[in-house]
Design a protein around this motif. Structure first.
Motif, PDB file in Angstrom:
ATOM      1  N   ALA A  53       0.682  -1.120   0.004  1.00 24.08           N
ATOM      2  CA  ALA A  53       0.128   0.068  -0.125  1.00 24.08           C
ATOM      3  C   ALA A  53       0.934   1.244   0.018  1.00 24.08           C
ATOM      4  O   ALA A  53       0.659   2.211  -0.696  1.00 24.08           O
ATOM      5  CB  ALA A  53      -0.861   0.124   1.124  1.00 24.08           C
ATOM      6  N   ALA A  54       1.977   1.326   0.666  1.00 20.60           N
ATOM      7  CA  ALA A  54       2.855   2.390   0.807  1.00 20.60           C
ATOM      8  C   ALA A  54       3.561   2.446  -0.565  1.00 20.60           C
ATOM      9  O   ALA A  54       3.767   3.772  -1.019  1.00 20.60           O
ATOM     10  CB  ALA A  54       4.024   2.189   2.013  1.00 20.60           C
ATOM     11  N   VAL A  55       3.892   1.379  -1.233  1.00 21.40           N
ATOM     12  CA  VAL A  55       4.576   1.490  -2.587  1.00 21.40           C
ATOM     13  C   VAL A  55       3.586   2.208  -3.684  1.00 21.40           C
ATOM     14  O   VAL A  55       3.707   3.015  -4.384  1.00 21.40           O
ATOM     15  CB  VAL A  55       5.036   0.222  -3.067  1.00 21.40           C
ATOM     16  CG1 VAL A  55       5.599   0.238  -4.470  1.00 21.40           C
ATOM     17  CG2 VAL A  55       6.234  -0.098  -2.284  1.00 21.40           C
ATOM     18  N   LEU A  56       2.285   1.554  -3.476  1.00 21.96           N
ATOM     19  CA  LEU A  56       1.398   2.138  -4.462  1.00 21.96           C
ATOM     20  C   LEU A  56       0.706   3.566  -4.142  1.00 21.96           C
ATOM     21  O   LEU A  56       0.608   4.295  -5.230  1.00 21.96           O
ATOM     22  CB  LEU A  56       0.158   1.337  -4.282  1.00 21.96           C
ATOM     23  CG  LEU A  56      -0.063  -0.230  -4.906  1.00 21.96           C
ATOM     24  CD1 LEU A  56      -1.172  -1.103  -4.569  1.00 21.96           C
ATOM     25  CD2 LEU A  56       0.081  -0.001  -6.326  1.00 21.96           C
ATOM     26  N   ALA A  58       3.140   5.717  -2.989  1.00 25.29           N
ATOM     27  CA  ALA A  58       4.292   6.730  -3.457  1.00 25.29           C
ATOM     28  C   ALA A  58       4.162   6.889  -4.996  1.00 25.29           C
ATOM     29  O   ALA A  58       4.491   7.812  -5.417  1.00 25.29           O
ATOM     30  CB  ALA A  58       5.356   5.941  -2.996  1.00 25.29           C
ATOM     31  N   VAL A  59       3.772   5.702  -5.663  1.00 24.67           N
ATOM     32  CA  VAL A  59       3.560   5.789  -7.282  1.00 24.67           C
ATOM     33  C   VAL A  59       2.460   6.678  -7.629  1.00 24.67           C
ATOM     34  O   VAL A  59       2.664   7.470  -8.607  1.00 24.67           O
ATOM     35  CB  VAL A  59       3.421   4.426  -7.641  1.00 24.67           C
ATOM     36  CG1 VAL A  59       3.271   4.412  -9.159  1.00 24.67           C
ATOM     37  CG2 VAL A  59       4.909   3.413  -7.576  1.00 24.67           C
ATOM     38  N   ALA A  60       1.183   6.526  -7.084  1.00 26.30           N
ATOM     39  CA  ALA A  60       0.067   7.086  -7.485  1.00 26.30           C
ATOM     40  C   ALA A  60       0.176   8.547  -7.099  1.00 26.30           C
ATOM     41  O   ALA A  60      -0.302   9.364  -7.568  1.00 26.30           O
ATOM     42  CB  ALA A  60      -1.244   6.634  -6.867  1.00 26.30           C
TER      43      ALA A  60
END
Length: 65
Positions: A53-56, A58-60
């Motif tokens: 969720a943190a990676v998503l 950061a990307v979004a």
């Protein structure tokens, strides 16, 4: 004859009590300790989900520069 019979009866009563047995020793056994491990079906999945969720996020939510 009565003295002999009285002595024999007395010795048989005293002798049987003397060889009746030893002291009774009572040993208290400790209660068994049951160790239960906390098992959770989501315990091993929670950390990777949070990282994903943190990676998503950061990307979004990244800057559009």
């Amino acid at each position: 004859m009565k003295k002999v019979m009285t002595a024999a009866v007395a010795l048989s009563l005293v002798g049987s009590a003397a060889f009746a047995g030893g002291p009774v020793v009572v040993v208290d056994e400790a209660d068994p300790v049951v160790v239960t491990e906390r098992t959770s079906s989501t315990g091993g999945v929670l950390v990777p989900l949070l990282i994903g969720a943190a990676v998503l996020c950061a990307v979004a939510c990244g800057s559009d520069s």
